[in-house]
Design an enzyme around this catalytic site. Structure first.
Site, PDB file in Angstrom:
ATOM      1  N   HIS A 134       0.839  -1.184   0.000  1.00  0.00           N
ATOM      2  CA  HIS A 134       0.000   0.000   0.000  1.00  0.00           C
ATOM      3  C   HIS A 134       0.880   1.242   0.000  1.00  0.00           C
ATOM      4  O   HIS A 134       1.967   1.247   0.594  1.00  0.00           O
ATOM      5  CB  HIS A 134      -0.881   0.055   1.260  1.00  0.00           C
ATOM      6  N   SER A 162       9.844 -21.854   7.925  1.00  0.00           N
ATOM      7  CA  SER A 162       8.517 -21.521   8.442  1.00  0.00           C
ATOM      8  C   SER A 162       8.494 -20.104   9.025  1.00  0.00           C
ATOM      9  O   SER A 162       9.509 -19.593   9.489  1.00  0.00           O
ATOM     10  CB  SER A 162       8.121 -22.524   9.530  1.00  0.00           C
ATOM     11  N   ALA A 180      14.024 -19.817   9.467  1.00  0.00           N
ATOM     12  CA  ALA A 180      12.688 -19.644  10.031  1.00  0.00           C
ATOM     13  C   ALA A 180      12.560 -18.276  10.700  1.00  0.00           C
ATOM     14  O   ALA A 180      13.466 -17.822  11.405  1.00  0.00           O
ATOM     15  CB  ALA A 180      12.398 -20.751  11.037  1.00  0.00           C
ATOM     16  N   THR A 185      13.528  -8.315   3.116  1.00  0.00           N
ATOM     17  CA  THR A 185      13.164  -7.006   2.576  1.00  0.00           C
ATOM     18  C   THR A 185      14.028  -6.590   1.399  1.00  0.00           C
ATOM     19  O   THR A 185      13.731  -5.595   0.747  1.00  0.00           O
ATOM     20  CB  THR A 185      13.278  -5.935   3.668  1.00  0.00           C
ATOM     21  N   LYS A 186      15.126  -7.331   1.137  1.00  0.00           N
ATOM     22  CA  LYS A 186      16.028  -6.995   0.039  1.00  0.00           C
ATOM     23  C   LYS A 186      16.380  -8.266  -0.720  1.00  0.00           C
ATOM     24  O   LYS A 186      16.224  -9.375  -0.210  1.00  0.00           O
ATOM     25  CB  LYS A 186      17.305  -6.332   0.574  1.00  0.00           C
ATOM     26  N   ARG A 200      19.507 -11.104   7.011  1.00  0.00           N
ATOM     27  CA  ARG A 200      20.891 -10.771   6.677  1.00  0.00           C
ATOM     28  C   ARG A 200      21.638 -12.040   6.302  1.00  0.00           C
ATOM     29  O   ARG A 200      21.310 -13.138   6.758  1.00  0.00           O
ATOM     30  CB  ARG A 200      21.593 -10.109   7.871  1.00  0.00           C
TER      31      ARG A 200
END
Length: 584
Positions: A134, A162, A180, A185-186, A200
């Site tokens: 969004h 998971s 898990a 995000t990258k 990371r």
């Protein structure tokens, strides 16, 4: 109060208790353990599963030996589930999902937006792949914000644990493991083991567990500058032996034991120029030029294969197929690298008028053979390029080059930026590969911006997810080149920044380039170079001159999409040159 004890508990038996039949629905077991279905299901259960698959929403195609849980909410716009894959209990799937073979969505997974999984991908329980977002502008409530979507791409042989969350725009490379609970995000480069929030890198999967590389940043990656520089140094050191291996004492062969060809000589010239900045050592430069110029047919200006007659040609028909048309490219650029040129113009192109050219363009087999059509334009435009540079001023009939670009610009599909139509059997293969050949000889060679570059990127990335051509062990040099070059051309020539940070679909482009480059570098064979690719396409898997010449150019294109090509210390100047040709 009744103090009587109840009777001893009896084992539950549906057959003995008809009133309880159905409480233990066998489909519940398969929904949660779908890997058991193929071995244990009854014919009645298999029929029910076939009906379940037929009743799926949207444009859905499910491969062989697949399972879709009855309890899963599978509500896609488009679904392509590869063979031997399953969607387990209570999964939630919307939008567009494409998978290769052997992919698994375990219980309670969420897959939304446009998501592409490669071959052999495992997605753990309660994991979410959320390929949409969004906007967050302060001028309106969140629930009224517009949605955006860039998509999520996952490579081959990937294990996502998971309770992982993967957000929109992320590409996870081949052979990765995501621990898990990670929040990705990258982009994650190939072979990475990653974990944490945000995720990371922990180590390279190829390293022994617990061992950490001391280097940091891009150099830790399998395609970092140090790795690229090392590859290029190795290729240079072995180039002379590689060329000598394919010299039979009189002529060049693609690889030992096969017949000599014109293209093999040209590939040798290209490899020597790229890696050694010289002509191949088997002949001196003047002799190379003499050999190649003597091959040109004085009547047509074409170069037939060794021992063959040139195809017929007249002013309104630039005809012929196969080697003679490709030699317009390969021999022309080999001579150019040697500081020479064709001694004669290509007559069929020199004498063709604009109306004749347009009529020929209209007759090309765009509907079902877009590659053939694109290859013809590549050869015609390259012949026009050599004719315009010819010292006797042979040139072209006025208006023909303008007619070519005018026709192409007005016939490009605005939805894909391409020419031709996909087919049910081959997907976008003919269209994308034809786009490369067509634009290489015309727009790229003459420095003319391509139309609809963002739509081209969309179409090419969609094709690059087709595991028939880009699954593990299935890539050949043509198919990878025919994706890499259009991405590079649209990103650099047309100003949309597709390969740089923040450019159009840059994360996906860089992720794709990272995956392919990692795989390519691992295929170099010492003293022999690169094979063209698996199967019977082209020269096949045996290392040789054609495979080596093409993959060296591909390595440069992929590295440049990642901003690392300087580390190679070479830049293609021949058939696969990135910038417009001199004098075009």
């Amino acid at each position: 109060m009744d103090h009587r004890q109840p009777p001893p508990a009896q084992p539950f038996d549906d057959a003995a208790h008809p009133e309880h039949q159905g409480r233990r629905d066998p489909s519940v077991r398969f929904d949660h353990c779908p890997w058991l279905f193929e071995k244990e299901a009854t014919e009645e259960q298999r029929a029910a599963q076939r009906e379940r698959q037929r009743s799926l929403d949207g444009d859905s195609e499910v491969g062989e030996r697949c399972y879709v849980a009855e309890s899963a909410a599978v509500l896609p716009d488009l679904l392509r589930l590869g063979d031997d894959s399953y969607i387990a209990a209570h999964a939630y799937v919307t939008g567009t999902l494409t998978t290769g073979t052997d992919c698994t969505l375990n219980p309670f997974t969420v897959v939304r937006g446009t998501v592409s999984l490669g071959t052999g991908v495992r997605v753990g329980a309660h994991t979410s792949l959320l390929a949409f977002n969004h906007s967050t502008a302060p001028d309106r409530p969140i629930h009224r914000q517009p949605q955006t979507s860039r998509g999520i791409t996952v490579g081959d042989d990937v294990w996502i644990g998971s309770h992982v969350v993967v957000v929109d725009g992320v590409t996870i490379g081949d052979h990765c493991v995501i621990g898990a609970g990670a929040v990705v995000t990258k982009d994650v480069p190939a072979w990475t083991v990653a974990a944490g929030n945000p995720a990371r890198r922990i180590r390279d999967r190829r390293e022994p567990a617990g061992r950490r590389r001391e280097t940091a940043g891009a150099d830790r990656e399998a395609t970092g500058p140090d790795v690229l520089a090392g590859f290029a140094d190795t290729a240079r050191a072995q180039a002379a032996d590689l060329l000598a291996r394919c010299w039979n004492g009189d002529r060049y062969t693609d690889r030992p034991g096969v017949a000599p060809t014109v293209r093999a000589h040209c590939d040798a010239v290209e490899i020597a120029d790229l890696l050694l900045s010289s002509a191949p050592a088997q002949l001196d430069r003047a002799k190379h030029i003499e050999r190649l110029t003597s091959l040109q047919d004085p009547e047509t200006g074409l170069v037939p294969e060794l021992g063959e007659r040139p195809p017929p040609m007249d002013a309104d028909r630039f005809t012929g197929e196969g080697p003679a048309l490709y030699h317009v490219l390969s021999v022309g650029y080999a001579l150019d690298l040697l500081g020479a040129a064709f001694p004669r113009p290509v007559r069929g192109v020199r004498d063709m008028t604009a109306p004749q050219l347009v009529a020929r363009l209209e007759r090309l087999p765009w509907r079902d053979q877009a590659w053939t059509a694109g290859a013809w334009i590549d050869s015609w435009a390259t012949a026009a390029h050599w004719n315009l540079r010819h010292p006797d001023g042979a040139g072209l009939v006025p208006g023909t080059l303008e007619a070519l670009f005018g026709w192409l610009l007005t016939r490009a599909d605005p939805w894909t930026g391409m020419w031709g139509s996909p087919s049910g059997g081959a997907g976008r293969l003919q269209v994308v590969n034809g786009y490369y050949r067509l634009t290489r000889g015309s727009f790229a060679q003459f420095g003319v911006p391509v139309p609809h570059p963002e739509r081209v990127v969309d179409a090419v990335l969609d094709h690059a997810r087709d595991t028939r051509y880009f699954g593990a062990g299935r890539e050949n040099a043509c198919n990878v080149l025919d994706v890499a070059h259009p991405l590079w051309l649209c990103a650099r020539q047309s100003g949309i920044g597709g390969g740089g940070e923040g450019g159009y679909r840059s994360a996906e482009i860089r992720g794709w380039a990272e995956q392919r480059l990692t795989a390519v570098l691992a295929r170099w064979q010492d003293g022999r170079g690169f094979g063209f690719g698996p199967g019977t396409a082209g020269p096949g898997p045996e290392p040789g001159l054609q495979g080596t010449e093409m993959w060296l150019a591909i390595v440069w294109l992929l590295a440049d999409l990642l901003g690392r090509s300087d580390a190679l210390g070479y830049r293609p100047r021949g058939v696969h040159r990135p910038e417009p040709a001199a004098g075009a």
